[in-house]
Every structure is written in C-alpha cells, then in structure tokens.
Design a protein around this motif. Structure first.
Motif, PDB file in Angstrom:
ATOM      1  N   TYR A  42       0.840  -1.200   0.000  1.00 25.97           N
ATOM      2  CA  TYR A  42       0.000   0.000   0.000  1.00 25.97           C
ATOM      3  C   TYR A  42       0.878   1.254   0.000  1.00 25.97           C
ATOM      4  CZ  TYR A  42      -3.604   3.342   1.086  1.00 25.97           C
ATOM      5  OH  TYR A  42      -4.430   4.431   1.039  1.00 25.97           O
ATOM      6  N   VAL A  45       2.134   1.784  -3.535  1.00 22.07           N
ATOM      7  CA  VAL A  45       1.051   2.299  -4.370  1.00 22.07           C
ATOM      8  C   VAL A  45       0.817   3.772  -4.060  1.00 22.07           C
ATOM      9  CG1 VAL A  45      -1.443   2.161  -4.797  1.00 22.07           C
ATOM     10  CG2 VAL A  45      -0.059   0.074  -4.734  1.00 22.07           C
ATOM     11  N   HIS A  48       3.472   6.080  -5.654  1.00 16.74           N
ATOM     12  CA  HIS A  48       3.255   6.244  -7.093  1.00 16.74           C
ATOM     13  C   HIS A  48       1.994   7.057  -7.374  1.00 16.74           C
ATOM     14  CE1 HIS A  48       6.572   3.830  -8.620  1.00 16.74           C
ATOM     15  NE2 HIS A  48       6.396   3.083  -7.538  1.00 16.74           N
ATOM     16  N   ALA A  49       0.965   6.872  -6.576  1.00 15.98           N
ATOM     17  CA  ALA A  49      -0.273   7.635  -6.759  1.00 15.98           C
ATOM     18  C   ALA A  49      -0.025   9.127  -6.543  1.00 15.98           C
ATOM     19  CB  ALA A  49      -1.348   7.139  -5.794  1.00 15.98           C
ATOM     20  N   GLU A  53       0.828   8.655 -11.155  1.00 16.35           N
ATOM     21  CA  GLU A  53       1.066   7.513 -12.040  1.00 16.35           C
ATOM     22  C   GLU A  53      -0.146   6.579 -12.081  1.00 16.35           C
ATOM     23  OE1 GLU A  53       5.851   7.658 -11.181  1.00 16.35           O
ATOM     24  OE2 GLU A  53       4.741   5.910 -10.531  1.00 16.35           O
ATOM     25  N   ARG A  54      -0.078   5.607 -12.978  1.00 17.01           N
ATOM     26  CA  ARG A  54      -1.150   4.633 -13.165  1.00 17.01           C
ATOM     27  C   ARG A  54      -0.685   3.261 -12.694  1.00 17.01           C
ATOM     28  NH1 ARG A  54      -5.084   6.332 -16.870  1.00 17.01           N
ATOM     29  NH2 ARG A  54      -5.569   4.188 -17.421  1.00 17.01           N
ATOM     30  N   VAL A  55      -1.654   2.404 -12.390  1.00 16.50           N
ATOM     31  CA  VAL A  55      -1.361   1.014 -12.075  1.00 16.50           C
ATOM     32  C   VAL A  55      -1.905   0.168 -13.226  1.00 16.50           C
ATOM     33  CG1 VAL A  55      -3.491   0.643 -10.756  1.00 16.50           C
ATOM     34  CG2 VAL A  55      -1.509  -0.790 -10.318  1.00 16.50           C
ATOM     35  N   ALA A  56      -1.153  -0.858 -13.606  1.00 12.55           N
ATOM     36  CA  ALA A  56      -1.587  -1.704 -14.712  1.00 12.55           C
ATOM     37  C   ALA A  56      -1.361  -3.165 -14.351  1.00 12.55           C
ATOM     38  CB  ALA A  56      -0.818  -1.362 -15.978  1.00 12.55           C
ATOM     39  N   PHE A  57      -2.238  -4.022 -14.845  1.00 18.31           N
ATOM     40  CA  PHE A  57      -2.095  -5.463 -14.705  1.00 18.31           C
ATOM     41  C   PHE A  57      -1.768  -6.014 -16.077  1.00 18.31           C
ATOM     42  CE2 PHE A  57      -4.659  -4.136 -11.176  1.00 18.31           C
ATOM     43  CZ  PHE A  57      -4.119  -4.846 -10.115  1.00 18.31           C
ATOM     44  N   SER A  67      -5.818  -1.068 -16.849  1.00 21.78           N
ATOM     45  CA  SER A  67      -5.002   0.047 -16.390  1.00 21.78           C
ATOM     46  C   SER A  67      -5.919   1.093 -15.782  1.00 21.78           C
ATOM     47  CB  SER A  67      -4.225   0.647 -17.566  1.00 21.78           C
ATOM     48  OG  SER A  67      -3.499   1.781 -17.156  1.00 21.78           O
ATOM     49  N   ARG A  68      -5.552   1.564 -14.628  1.00 16.51           N
ATOM     50  CA  ARG A  68      -6.367   2.550 -13.916  1.00 16.51           C
ATOM     51  C   ARG A  68      -5.470   3.645 -13.351  1.00 16.51           C
ATOM     52  NH1 ARG A  68     -10.062   0.066 -15.843  1.00 16.51           N
ATOM     53  NH2 ARG A  68     -11.536  -1.280 -14.832  1.00 16.51           N
ATOM     54  N   MET A  70      -4.149   5.806 -10.469  1.00 15.67           N
ATOM     55  CA  MET A  70      -4.123   5.609  -9.024  1.00 15.67           C
ATOM     56  C   MET A  70      -4.725   6.846  -8.393  1.00 15.67           C
ATOM     57  SD  MET A  70      -0.467   4.018  -8.161  1.00 15.67           S
ATOM     58  CE  MET A  70       0.332   2.909  -9.242  1.00 15.67           C
TER      59      MET A  70
END
Length: 76
Positions: A42, A45, A48-49, A53-57, A67-68, A70
C-alpha cells in the motif's frame, strides 16, 4: 536508542479475516506477516499515486489487461 513502536489491533469483519487467513496459508506466512506485506505494498502504491502515475495489470506476454489511474486519496 530507537523508540519501541506500539502494538496495534485491527478489527476485521468475517470476510476480511477469511481472506487474511487464506493469504497466510497460501504464502506460508503468519497473519501478521501478510498484514506487514500489505502495508508495504500500500505504501508503494501511495508513493506512485502521489506522483500521478497509473497502475496496470499485465498478462504473461506483457500485454496490459487493465489500467487505472491511481487515486491520491483512497477510502474504505
């Protein structure tokens, strides 16, 4: 000399506790270990948020599945 951090208690509902137990069993960790690892994740995350930035799987080939953005503020 370092200050000793306080012990804390976390109240989980039944579903959350079941997830905690399942993760602990699956990864052969203690429940406390799972909680510590979750806190470190956490924190990563959050850092980076705060940068926007974005988070991607990704799938096995490296293609983006989802991709979302953050969110800088997250709530329950």
């Amino acid at each position: 000399m370092s200050a000793v951090p306080p012990d804390i208690s976390v109240r989980l509902n039944a579903a959350e506790y079941e997830v905690l137990q399942e993760l602990a069993r699956f990864h052969d960790m203690t429940e406390t270990g799972v909680m510590r690892q979750a806190l470190r994740l956490y924190q990563m995350v959050h850092v980076h948020a705060m940068r926007g930035e974005r988070v991607a799987f990704l799938d096995e080939s490296g293609a983006v599945i989802a991709s979302r953005p953050m969110m800088a503020t997250m709530s329950d």
